[in-house]
Design a protein around this motif. Structure first.
Motif, PDB file in Angstrom:
ATOM      1  N   THR A  57       0.854  -1.186   0.000  1.00 49.51           N
ATOM      2  CA  THR A  57       0.000   0.000   0.000  1.00 49.51           C
ATOM      3  C   THR A  57       0.891   1.236   0.000  1.00 49.51           C
ATOM      4  N   PRO A  58       0.350   2.408  -0.337  1.00 52.08           N
ATOM      5  CA  PRO A  58       1.185   3.619  -0.375  1.00 52.08           C
ATOM      6  C   PRO A  58       1.926   3.897   0.932  1.00 52.08           C
ATOM      7  N   MET A  59       1.259   3.741   2.077  1.00 55.17           N
ATOM      8  CA  MET A  59       1.901   4.048   3.349  1.00 55.17           C
ATOM      9  C   MET A  59       3.152   3.205   3.558  1.00 55.17           C
ATOM     10  N   TYR A  60       3.068   1.911   3.293  1.00 56.40           N
ATOM     11  CA  TYR A  60       4.219   1.030   3.502  1.00 56.40           C
ATOM     12  C   TYR A  60       5.244   1.167   2.389  1.00 56.40           C
ATOM     13  N   PHE A  61       4.817   1.553   1.196  1.00 55.03           N
ATOM     14  CA  PHE A  61       5.756   1.835   0.115  1.00 55.03           C
ATOM     15  C   PHE A  61       6.662   3.004   0.504  1.00 55.03           C
ATOM     16  N   LEU A 276      25.013  12.945  17.150  1.00 53.42           N
ATOM     17  CA  LEU A 276      24.926  11.486  17.235  1.00 53.42           C
ATOM     18  C   LEU A 276      23.472  11.039  17.349  1.00 53.42           C
ATOM     19  N   MET A 277      22.688  11.753  18.136  1.00 53.79           N
ATOM     20  CA  MET A 277      21.268  11.441  18.271  1.00 53.79           C
ATOM     21  C   MET A 277      20.549  11.578  16.932  1.00 53.79           C
ATOM     22  N   TYR A 278      20.916  12.602  16.198  1.00 57.24           N
ATOM     23  CA  TYR A 278      20.271  12.906  14.923  1.00 57.24           C
ATOM     24  C   TYR A 278      20.646  11.910  13.832  1.00 57.24           C
ATOM     25  N   THR A 279      21.939  11.548  13.778  1.00 59.46           N
ATOM     26  CA  THR A 279      22.422  10.708  12.687  1.00 59.46           C
ATOM     27  C   THR A 279      22.283   9.210  12.942  1.00 59.46           C
ATOM     28  N   VAL A 280      22.214   8.803  14.212  1.00 60.30           N
ATOM     29  CA  VAL A 280      22.188   7.365  14.520  1.00 60.30           C
ATOM     30  C   VAL A 280      20.932   6.951  15.281  1.00 60.30           C
ATOM     31  N   VAL A 281      20.611   7.677  16.344  1.00 61.61           N
ATOM     32  CA  VAL A 281      19.520   7.241  17.219  1.00 61.61           C
ATOM     33  C   VAL A 281      18.170   7.282  16.499  1.00 61.61           C
ATOM     34  N   THR A 282      17.898   8.368  15.779  1.00 61.08           N
ATOM     35  CA  THR A 282      16.610   8.471  15.080  1.00 61.08           C
ATOM     36  C   THR A 282      16.418   7.373  14.041  1.00 61.08           C
ATOM     37  N   PRO A 283      17.394   7.127  13.130  1.00 61.34           N
ATOM     38  CA  PRO A 283      17.222   6.011  12.190  1.00 61.34           C
ATOM     39  C   PRO A 283      17.107   4.653  12.875  1.00 61.34           C
ATOM     40  N   MET A 284      17.726   4.515  14.055  1.00 57.84           N
ATOM     41  CA  MET A 284      17.652   3.253  14.777  1.00 57.84           C
ATOM     42  C   MET A 284      16.276   3.027  15.390  1.00 57.84           C
ATOM     43  N   LEU A 285      15.648   4.117  15.857  1.00 60.45           N
ATOM     44  CA  LEU A 285      14.365   3.995  16.543  1.00 60.45           C
ATOM     45  C   LEU A 285      13.180   3.862  15.586  1.00 60.45           C
ATOM     46  N   ASN A 286      13.303   4.383  14.369  1.00 60.23           N
ATOM     47  CA  ASN A 286      12.179   4.364  13.431  1.00 60.23           C
ATOM     48  C   ASN A 286      11.576   2.980  13.212  1.00 60.23           C
ATOM     49  N   PRO A 287      12.393   1.927  12.967  1.00 57.53           N
ATOM     50  CA  PRO A 287      11.797   0.590  12.796  1.00 57.53           C
ATOM     51  C   PRO A 287      11.022   0.115  14.017  1.00 57.53           C
ATOM     52  N   PHE A 288      11.521   0.427  15.211  1.00 57.70           N
ATOM     53  CA  PHE A 288      10.832   0.022  16.435  1.00 57.70           C
ATOM     54  C   PHE A 288       9.497   0.754  16.566  1.00 57.70           C
ATOM     55  N   ILE A 289       9.483   2.027  16.233  1.00 60.50           N
ATOM     56  CA  ILE A 289       8.254   2.812  16.335  1.00 60.50           C
ATOM     57  C   ILE A 289       7.182   2.236  15.425  1.00 60.50           C
ATOM     58  N   TYR A 290       7.551   1.928  14.179  1.00 58.39           N
ATOM     59  CA  TYR A 290       6.561   1.429  13.218  1.00 58.39           C
ATOM     60  C   TYR A 290       6.175  -0.025  13.475  1.00 58.39           C
ATOM     61  N   SER A 291       7.090  -0.822  14.025  1.00 63.28           N
ATOM     62  CA  SER A 291       6.760  -2.224  14.261  1.00 63.28           C
ATOM     63  C   SER A 291       5.990  -2.431  15.559  1.00 63.28           C
ATOM     64  N   LEU A 292       6.356  -1.695  16.607  1.00 61.48           N
ATOM     65  CA  LEU A 292       5.697  -1.878  17.899  1.00 61.48           C
ATOM     66  C   LEU A 292       4.287  -1.298  17.925  1.00 61.48           C
ATOM     67  N   ARG A 293       4.025  -0.286  17.103  1.00 65.35           N
ATOM     68  CA  ARG A 293       2.721   0.369  17.107  1.00 65.35           C
ATOM     69  C   ARG A 293       1.817  -0.101  15.978  1.00 65.35           C
ATOM     70  N   ASN A 294       2.252  -1.067  15.187  1.00 60.68           N
ATOM     71  CA  ASN A 294       1.511  -1.460  13.999  1.00 60.68           C
ATOM     72  C   ASN A 294       1.345  -2.977  13.972  1.00 60.68           C
ATOM     73  N   LYS A 295       0.108  -3.452  14.118  1.00 60.11           N
ATOM     74  CA  LYS A 295      -0.144  -4.890  14.160  1.00 60.11           C
ATOM     75  C   LYS A 295       0.142  -5.555  12.826  1.00 60.11           C
ATOM     76  N   ASP A 296      -0.190  -4.880  11.719  1.00 59.29           N
ATOM     77  CA  ASP A 296       0.090  -5.447  10.404  1.00 59.29           C
ATOM     78  C   ASP A 296       1.589  -5.648  10.198  1.00 59.29           C
ATOM     79  N   MET A 297       2.369  -4.682  10.644  1.00 60.71           N
ATOM     80  CA  MET A 297       3.818  -4.803  10.526  1.00 60.71           C
ATOM     81  C   MET A 297       4.348  -5.904  11.428  1.00 60.71           C
TER      82      MET A 297
END
Length: 320
Positions: A57-61, A276-297
């Motif tokens: 779907t567009p959102m996951y694309f 360091l927070m901007y370049t590493v922590v944010t990209p690291m947390l994004n998958p957790f945010i989308y996977s933990l809050r999304n049942k389909d994921m």
């Protein structure tokens, strides 16, 4: 003051986090762990979206493009930092520094534009649900993603190419763990007026306008949600954009933190930590945010991991 132009300039020195060897080992382990988590998490997001037809779907694309951008964003800086710590070297060549600046800006702009596109996707889904399939068709989504990539590249070129016209002083020390463009410009002996004009103009265009678009989209989204009569309907509508809203907040909070710390404490180590927070922590947390809050994921990731485990067991067992 003696000058040295870019043709004679061989290396910059990345001062990094610390001179203490013990702390360097700590930062090496920390950065390596965070980098591996970032790469693994974002790759799993991409593979889960590709392998599960329900997520086509567009959102996951757009989410898969965001994960790819996060991989590139982190890979632009961290591998070189890890190599320098491991080899006890601070050197980065002039071409290597220019390349790092170029890709850092590309993936930073891409993150920003993709978050804007995703906000527009949520706006159409919530405010115009009956027309969503027609508006967010595959062709239009492809154009939005391709346009984001092209604009990011075209935005990075002027900022990077104008560095080539500069001459640099003997002091080539960059008080950072990567070639941050503002820090590189501070080392120039020649006039940087053109560079500053280009940087500020592109920053306003690529950061200001997309951020305004995100704010406008969410203003319309919240207005539509408030008009929903039932509490359950409001919760369902808000849950579809909750993960994206959290990622947007995290992204812009980190960026703002970098610039505020740089302005308030230009020589402080806090600037390094904020970066360091901007370049590493944010990209690291994004998958957790989308996977933990999304049942389909979560379901897609579970299926993917089971397939990988079965494939691994089959490989270990070998042919019958």
């Amino acid at each position: 003051m003696e000058k040295e132009n870019q043709t004679g300039c061989r290396n910059f020195l990345l001062l990094g986090f610390t001179e203490d060897s013990g702390l360097q080992s700590f930062f090496f382990g920390l950065l390596l762990s965070m980098y591996l988590v970032t790469i693994t998490g974002n790759l799993l997001i991409i593979l889960a979206i590709i392998s599960d037809p329900h997520l086509h779907t567009p959102m996951y694309f757009f989410l898969s493009n965001l994960s790819l951008a996060d991989i590139g964003f982190t890979s632009t800086t961290i591998p070189k930092t890890l190599l320098n710590i491991h080899t006890q070297s601070k050197l980065i060549s002039f071409p290597g520094c220019i390349t790092q600046i170029f890709f850092f800006i590309v993936f930073g702009c891409l993150d920003n534009l993709l978050l804007t596109v995703m906000a527009y996707d949520r706006f159409v889904a919530i405010c115009h649900p009956l027309h969503y399939v027609v508006i967010m068709n595959s062709c239009f989504c492809g154009k939005l993603a391709l346009g984001s990539w092209l604009i990011s590249v075209m935005s990075s070129l002027p900022e990077t190419l104008t560095v080539l016209r500069l001459s640099f002083c003997i002091n080539m020390e960059i008080p950072h763990f990567f070639c941050d463009l503002p820090e590189v410009l501070k080392l120039a002996c020649s006039d940087t007026l053109v560079n500053n004009i280009v940087v500020y103009s592109i920053t306003i265009a690529i950061a200001g306008f997309p951020f305004s678009g995100i704010l406008l989209s969410y203003y319309q989204i919240f207005s539509s949600i408030l008009r929903i009569p039932s509490a359950g309907g409001k919760y369902k509508a808000f849950s579809t954009c909750g993960s994206h809203l959290l990622v947007v907040f995290l992204f812009y909070a980190m960026v703002l933190g970098v610039y505020l710390s740089s302005a308030a404490m230009p020589s402080s180590r806090m600037n390094l930590i904020a970066s360091l927070m901007y370049t590493v922590v944010t990209p690291m947390l994004n998958p957790f945010i989308y996977s933990l809050r999304n049942k389909d994921m979560q379901k897609a990731l579970g299926k993917l991991l089971r397939k990988m485990m079965l494939l691994g067991e089959g490989t270990i067992a070998g042919p019958p």
